[in-house]
Design an enzyme around this catalytic site. Sequence first.
Site, mmCIF file in Angstrom:
data_model
loop_
_atom_site.group_PDB
_atom_site.id
_atom_site.type_symbol
_atom_site.label_atom_id
_atom_site.label_comp_id
_atom_site.label_asym_id
_atom_site.label_seq_id
_atom_site.Cartn_x
_atom_site.Cartn_y
_atom_site.Cartn_z
ATOM 1 C CG HIS A 43 -2.099 -0.907 1.117
ATOM 2 N ND1 HIS A 43 -2.796 -1.085 -0.045
ATOM 3 C CD2 HIS A 43 -2.704 -1.700 2.036
ATOM 4 C CE1 HIS A 43 -3.780 -1.948 0.156
ATOM 5 N NE2 HIS A 43 -3.738 -2.340 1.410
ATOM 6 C CB CYS A 163 2.514 -8.279 10.340
ATOM 7 S SG CYS A 163 1.246 -7.253 9.537
#
Length: 365
Positions: A43, A163
């Site tokens: 992103h 994560c």
Amino acid sequence: MKAAVLHAPNEPLTIEEVSLQKPRAREVLVRTAYAGLCHSDLHFIEGLYPHPLPTVPGHEVAGVVEAVGSDVTYLQPGDHVIGCLSVFCGACQQCTNGRTVLCENTEVKMVPGQSRRLSWKGGEVMHQFLNLSAFAEQMVVHENALVKIDREVPLDRATLVGCGVITGVGAVINTARIPAGSTVAIIGCGGVGLSAVNGAALAGASRIIALDTLPEKLEVARTMGATDTVLVGPGGSNVDPVQAVRDLTGGGVEYSFECLGLKVTAEQSFAMLKPGGTATIVGMVPFGQKIELHGFDFLRERRIQGSSMGSNHFRTDMPRLLTLWKQGKLKLDHLISNTLKLEEINEGFARLKGGHVVRQLIAFG
């Protein structure tokens, strides 16, 4: 040290020589073992989220402590650790209220552009990414960005928990707190979505519906605990995902989890709820983009909420997850698609963007 550097959005990362300052008070020097390629990194690489440049991206990471600064009592050289972007101070209002993932202390959880731990070209600023910068041979981070783990745990498996796994499992167990017997839909079967599937199975969900555009990912979802799968997009003959979930459940699910970060799937996650259901947005919807919902649906007590890194207490959660892995209850092995050299990072992100991989790990020496 060598590091992968992002100079501008939508440009390839380059391998550069980057310098690290020595660890100061409460800081730790870590030798990176593995770093995962995550959609969140993508992103930023694609400019969908802003960040000061140049920067060394990467945030899903595990390694070994090499040195500690003054006042560090939790860690010592030789400790095996997982890094987490949910660095916390332990003293602000959010931390003392038990929501360390939302720590507000910017002296510890520094905002983008604040850190001066990295430099290059003889002293020019290299921005640290999310207080970590994992695509590098070493990191200097605050001790509260690290959790110590059992040295017997392979560091490649440990990296996944940093994560993708904590975000997916945590969204189900910590954020939504689904009760046993719940009906669940999970949109997107990447590393986070598959971990959400696994989390729903661990929580005792009675129905776990996984949705994706790729049949191979749905096959993995079955191994992670999905009871039903829905192939959407061209391969699914343009199946309406909302209607498919309603048909499978007789009216909708109690809990849905959006794990892609798209406007359309965020809206679908809300639309596939039964009355009284809760949608949790786990994916990163592009910065500035809005989602649209029908106001009437709220009259039937449907809810929509966000989840940040699985609402984690990572120093507690991550060791527990690794214990579940040792017991065979948490499935990590299925998530690793391949390992790469640092110099192959751009090819890795190209594969990630194509969607046909789950997690790729950069192996550092």
